[in-house]
Design an enzyme around this catalytic site. Structure first.
Site, PDB file in Angstrom:
ATOM      1  N   CYS A   1      56.752 -27.196 -17.386  1.00  0.00           N
ATOM      2  CA  CYS A   1      58.191 -26.930 -17.340  1.00  0.00           C
ATOM      3  C   CYS A   1      59.021 -28.208 -17.304  1.00  0.00           C
ATOM      4  O   CYS A   1      60.232 -28.172 -17.480  1.00  0.00           O
ATOM      5  CB  CYS A   1      58.526 -26.069 -16.130  1.00  0.00           C
ATOM      6  SG  CYS A   1      57.529 -24.582 -16.113  1.00  0.00           S
TER       7      CYS A   1
ATOM      8  N   CYS B   1      60.058 -28.193 -10.884  1.00  0.00           N
ATOM      9  CA  CYS B   1      58.669 -27.938 -10.535  1.00  0.00           C
ATOM     10  C   CYS B   1      57.957 -27.502 -11.796  1.00  0.00           C
ATOM     11  O   CYS B   1      58.562 -26.922 -12.683  1.00  0.00           O
ATOM     12  CB  CYS B   1      58.575 -26.846  -9.481  1.00  0.00           C
ATOM     13  SG  CYS B   1      59.209 -25.259 -10.064  1.00  0.00           S
TER      14      CYS B   1
ATOM     15  N   HIS C   1      64.563 -19.580 -19.103  1.00  0.00           N
ATOM     16  CA  HIS C   1      63.690 -20.738 -18.953  1.00  0.00           C
ATOM     17  C   HIS C   1      62.705 -20.863 -20.108  1.00  0.00           C
ATOM     18  O   HIS C   1      61.550 -20.491 -19.986  1.00  0.00           O
ATOM     19  CB  HIS C   1      62.965 -20.616 -17.598  1.00  0.00           C
ATOM     20  CG  HIS C   1      61.935 -21.676 -17.363  1.00  0.00           C
ATOM     21  ND1 HIS C   1      62.107 -22.990 -17.731  1.00  0.00           N
ATOM     22  CD2 HIS C   1      60.700 -21.615 -16.767  1.00  0.00           C
ATOM     23  CE1 HIS C   1      61.024 -23.686 -17.394  1.00  0.00           C
ATOM     24  NE2 HIS C   1      60.156 -22.868 -16.819  1.00  0.00           N
TER      25      HIS C   1
END
Ligand SMILES: CC(C)(COP(=O)(O)OP(=O)(O)OC[C@H]1O[C@@H](n2cnc3c(N)ncnc32)[C@H](O)[C@@H]1OP(=O)(O)O)[C@@H](O)C(=O)NCCC(=O)NCCS
Lengths: 431, 563
Positions: free
Chosen positions: A93, A417, A387
């Protein structure tokens, strides 16, 4: 950031596609299509002569077997000069944050002057693979000389093996999905269902307000969908404009149906989208007469044991970046935290403020403190905006710089994170 | 050539072809024992002689059909088109296609092998559709049919204006039917006749004029160099705007395309993608090339991306006020760019009155459909500076247009000489001539389409509007006939309204049927009188010639226009 040549990296501009739920508006587009759209638009919006670009650093978290170096394909498919070199980075990510900091290192080292960085994710176009036994059989068969050889290669394959395998968003090392790991964190850190739902509601409410007020007009491009160019995708479609707290309470937990607290409402959704930034050395920006949105001041990465608390690495990377920059939380005007799950954001925030955590994990250092609500994710976050894994870092950087300008602040912290127990953080300044 | 062919039988000569082998070049290669071509894009083979009004004169009409078959040879000889190496291999025109780096090596080896008595490799095997052809060519009845069909199609295309294709056909036929000796003689005779004829002389003149034009920078001062153009901004994604954007990206120039809303923009992008798709389907482009070219155009509904353009071309609504407003916006958003207007009727000087930098304002008059029409009229206003002219002329050449530079003025050059011609056709109608009678007379004279069909294509309303502007500027000699506005006023605007002089609904594609109801709007009604064809032709054409003479008197550079 200053080292070696002492050159700071200026962030000139950015753009992202609307972020949409997987399987909706962008279902027919690949990561390359999305990357191409966003890079092309970025070059236009920045009024840049493409020959000024030295490098493209780009990524996608779920890669395609056909194009292992998506960064290069994006450059070529966009019709940019073929002399622009390009390579692909992946850090789950935090992929496009990695793209940014890698390019910044190259700028700082004097290797390049100008780069496009970013990432794109097409969850609607994930590669479906075969199981190990089938894959092995195919490879053996392709080496077989006779038809009999080729057929014999499949003798060990059972019918079950023939089912295609979609990629799991599960940790390879732990076998747990992201959601299951977040569930574990919620329990161990005592994050209640109510707190999570309230945070998700906050995220949607702020994002909806930002969209209403036109906050994203400079950040999000309009996409006329190829091949027909009839449909225009102009807004994120994850954000709930009518979010109510009660709505969240009704949802069933998905990762632990009996004792769990993580639901579709308080997690980030699977999303399609792309985002990119244009970065330059400060002197190059000046020479071209470009007015930067801001600068990358410092960055830091950290990792934790994935078996412990998979998404708690920000509790290490954030203190680390502040220490490197010689700054305190109070020096910051804005804090943007990637929202994989409400439980994760709340766990991170709890650790930032906890004396006990600092004693146990940070060698007794002062905890960095509480993030004031007014400085945190003021325009929503990954739960409400969506996302697309590889695009989120670039989205956060661009969004933070625009918000800094809007509130006339100077510095912002970004924390992400990432799978694998990784955490990345950076500090941006406008001056 | 004969000697070469003779020699080749004893001591094999192999042609190694890289670059264009057109006309005599190909004929030379045909006389060799074998031909090897490079796979380079520049390698092209063909017999373009008919385009200059003559026929191949060094055995092309004889050797080509014997090598690749009558039908395929006729396809090359009668049209003058050229083929790339790959296609030439399929046709059997060359024996092998190899990378340029090893071309000479392979050719030498081939010559050595032939000298050692090994025959040239067999040509591509016969595919079913080829079999049919061969069957046709191998018997006299089939051949007669083939030649007959070819003659018919030539007549239809040339309408008797161009003798060369038919002569070439005769030479081919004689060679096949009466043997090589008769064939070579027939070829030589016909070549001799044609080469001293008027048609060839004029076509050769045009050829040289065009070559000359290709070198012309559009400005007289040789020290003026065109500015570097790395991106074009295109305002308006309508038929014209999208067409201009397409030809630009086709030539590899990136385009930022702007229109006022997503729907208009989408239509424009769809048009561009459609042309590219079509070219991919026809194998003119690879799929990847098509994708890459499409990626060169990006759409917007605001002025983002315009500041970094070098030239902005506008194709917005044809109205002085709208054009001036657009110009002011562009000057504000993109201070350094050249502003080119694709107006077909508004004087560039008038548009430039609104400019802060009138020296950067110029006209680029494209013709519809932009991807097919070869002409680009560059209009230099009094205020336009030389580099601006040179820059847009250079763009025109990059996108493959034939560029003429003309002075500013109502109708510029093309619309100005067209005006009285179209007016005359309108007068003829009001005098009772039939629509198809007028059009066919002028098509027979040599125009690709007749004046009334042209009005349908351009838009009858546009035609009327331009006619009045021209009348205002030049006085009564440009006066359109009274009563003609009624046609456009009734909503009959031409093809775009699917209602004009011709029918556009309920007819098959490509078919032309006069919409008789148009006569109801005109004096005389449906019963049409008859005006002699010669009179129709002379009245229309002489109007055009006269106006060309008038405009020539003030042409900015007489030496250039006279050439
Ligand atoms: C959590 C997850 C499994 C949910 O997937 P999903 O079931 O497809 O989610 P949906 O969006 O369809 O939502 C399910 C339902 O909840 C409802 N819902 C979701 N959010 C809601 C809200 N805020 N208020 C009210 N209802 C809501 C939806 O409307 C839907 O209802 P329906 O079934 O009646 O249509 C998926 O989003 C996921 O895996 N997320 C995690 C991604 C991840 O791991 N990221 C990595 C982070 S580093």
């Amino acid at each position: 950031m200053t080292n070696r040549t002492g050159r700071r990296t200026a962030i000139i501009g950015g753009v992202r596609t609307p972020f949409v739920k997987a399987g909706t508006s962008f279902r027919n587009l690949t990561a390359l299509d999305l990357g191409k759209l966003v890079v092309s638009e970025l070059v236009q919006r920045c009024e840049l002569k493409p020959r000024e670009i030295d490098q493209i650093v780009f990524g996608t978290v779920i890669p395609s077997v056909q194009m292992p170096n998506i960064a290069r394909e994006v450059g070529l498919a966009t019709g940019l000069p073929k002399e622009i070199e390009a390579y692909t980075v992946v850090r789950a990510c935090a992929t496009s944050l990695q793209a940014l900091t890698t390019a910044a290192d190259a700028i700082s080292a004097g290797e390049i002057d100008c780069a496009i960085v970013g990432g794109s994710e097409a969850m609607s176009d994930v590669p479906i693979t075969y199981s190990r036994p089938v894959a092995q059989a195919i490879v053996t068969a392709s080496r077989g000389k006779t038809v009999v050889d080729k057929i014999r290669a499949f003798s060990d394959v059972s019918p079950r093996d023939l089912l295609p395998v979609p990629p799991a968003i599960a940790e390879y090392s732990t076998g747990l999905s992201m959601g299951e790991s977040a569930e574990k964190m919620a329990k161990e850190n005592g994050i209640s269902r109510e707190a999570q739902d309230a945070f998700a509601h906050r995220s949607h409410t702020k994002a909806a307000k930002a969209w209403d007020e036109g906050t994203f007009s400079k950040e999000v491009m309009r996409v006329l969908l190829p091949p027909g160019f009839e449909e225009a995708v102009v807004e994120d479609n994850v954000v709930r404009k009518d979010s109510t707290l009660e709505g969240y309470a009704k949802l069933k937990p998905v990762f632990d149906r009996k004792y769990g607290s993580i639901t579709a409402g308080n997690s980030s959704p699977l999303t399609d989208g792309a985002a990119a930034l244009l970065v330059m050395s400060e002197d190059k920006a000046r020479a071209l007469g470009m007015r930067p949105l801001g600068y990358l001041r410092e960055y830091a990465y950290a990792a934790v044991d994935p078996n412990w608390q998979l998404l708690q690495a920000p509790a290490f990377s954030v203190p680390k970046v502040l220490r490197r920059a010689g700054m305190k939380l109070a020096d910051l005007d804005l804090v943007e935290i990637h929202e994989a799950f409400a439980a994760q954001v709340l766990s991170n925030l709890q650790a930032f403020a906890s004396k006990q955590f600092a004693d146990e994990h940070l060698g007794g250092a002062e905890p960095i403190g509480e993030v004031p609500d007014g400085k945190l994710n003021p325009n929503g976050g990954s739960i409400s905006l969506g996302h697309p894994f590889a695009a989120t870092g670039a989205r956060l950087v661009h969004q933070a710089l625009r918000e800094l300008a809007a509130r006339n602040g100077n510095s912002a912290l970004i924390s992400i994170c990432a799978a694998g127990g990784l955490g990345g953080a950076c500090i941006l300044t406008r001056e | 050539m004969d000697r070469l062919e003779e020699l080749s039988r004893k001591k094999p000569v192999v042609a190694a072809i890289h670059g264009p082998a057109l006309g005599g070049g190909l004929e030379l290669a045909l006389a060799c024992a074998s031909r090897i071509a490079s796979d380079d894009r520049r390698t092209q083979l063909g017999q373009p002689e008919v385009q200059l009004g003559v026929i191949p004169g060094a055995g092309g009409t004889q050797r080509l059909p014997r090598l690749i078959g009558i039908a395929q040879a006729l396809d090359l000889i009668l049209t003058g088109k050229s083929v790339r190496a790959g296609k030439a291999r399929k046709l059997g025109l060359v024996d092998e296609v190899v990378p340029k780096a090893i071309l000479l090596d392979v050719a030498r080896k081939r010559a050595a092998a032939l000298a050692g008595g090994r025959p040239a490799p067999k040509r591509s095997p016969l595919v079913p559709e080829k079999l049919q052809e061969v069957a046709l060519e191998d018997n006299p009845i089939g051949r007669r049919f083939l030649f007959h069909e070819a003659r018919k199609s030539i007549r239809k295309k040339t309408r008797g204006h161009y003798p060369a294709p038919e002569k070439a056909l005769e030479a081919v036929r004689i060679g096949i039917e009466e043997g090589p000796e008769a064939g070579y003689r027939a070829e030589a005779e016909r070549f001799g006749e044609l080469v001293v004829g008027d048609v060839a002389r004029h076509l050769v003149e045009i050829f040289f004029a065009t070559q000359e034009l290709k070198k012309d920078t559009g400005v007289d001062d040789p020290s003026v160099k065109p500015a570097r153009v790395e991106k074009i901004g295109m305002l308006g994604a309508g038929l014209m705007g999208a067409g201009i954007a397409y030809v630009s990206v086709e030539a590899g120039i990136p385009v930022r395309l702007k229109d006022r809303d997503d729907a208009s923009l989408g239509r424009g992008l769809r048009q561009i993608a459609g042309i590219l798709d079509e070219r991919v389907k026809r194998k003119r482009l690879t799929f990847r090339d098509g994708e890459e070219k499409l990626a060169l155009v990006s759409g917007t509904t605001d002025y983002s991306g315009f500041k970094s353009c070098d030239v902005v071309i506008e194709a917005v609504f044809e109205d002085l006020g709208v054009k001036q407003t657009t110009l002011k916006e562009v000057e504000r958003e993109a201070p350094a760019v050249i502003f080119a207007s694709n107006t077909s009727s508004i004087p560039i000087g008038r548009i430039a009155e609104a400019a802060q930098r009138p020296e950067k304002v110029v006209g680029m008059h494209f013709f519809s459909p932009v991807d097919k029409m070869p002409l680009l009229e560059v209009i230099r206003a009094k205020s336009t500076d030389a580099q601006t002219v040179a820059t847009v002329v250079a763009i025109g050449k990059r996108i493959g247009k034939t560029v003429i530079v003309v002075n500013d003025g109502p109708g510029f050059y093309t619309s100005r000489i067209l005006g009285p011609y179209l007016n005359e056709a309108s007068y003829l109608i009001l005098e009772g001539a039939a629509v198809d009678e007028i059009d066919s007379a002028l098509v027979d004279f040599g125009f690709p389409v007749g004046p009334l069909q042209l009005l349908d294509e351009v838009g009858i309303d546009v035609g009327s509007k331009v006619a009045h502007i021209m009348q205002g500027a030049f006085g009564d000699r440009m006066r359109p006939p009274e009563g003609f506005e009624r046609i456009a006023a009734s909503g009959r605007l031409g093809r775009k309204a699917k209602k004009g002089f011709y029918k556009y609904e309920g007819v098959q594609k490509g078919e032309k049927t006069v919409d008789e109801t148009v006569y109801e709007l005109l004096p005389g009604g449906v019963r049409r009188g008859s005006i002699p064809r010669e009179e129709i032709v002379e009245r229309c054409v002489l109007q055009m010639v006269n106006e060309a003479a008038y405009s020539g008197a003030k042409f900015h550079d007489r030496s250039r226009s006279a050439r």
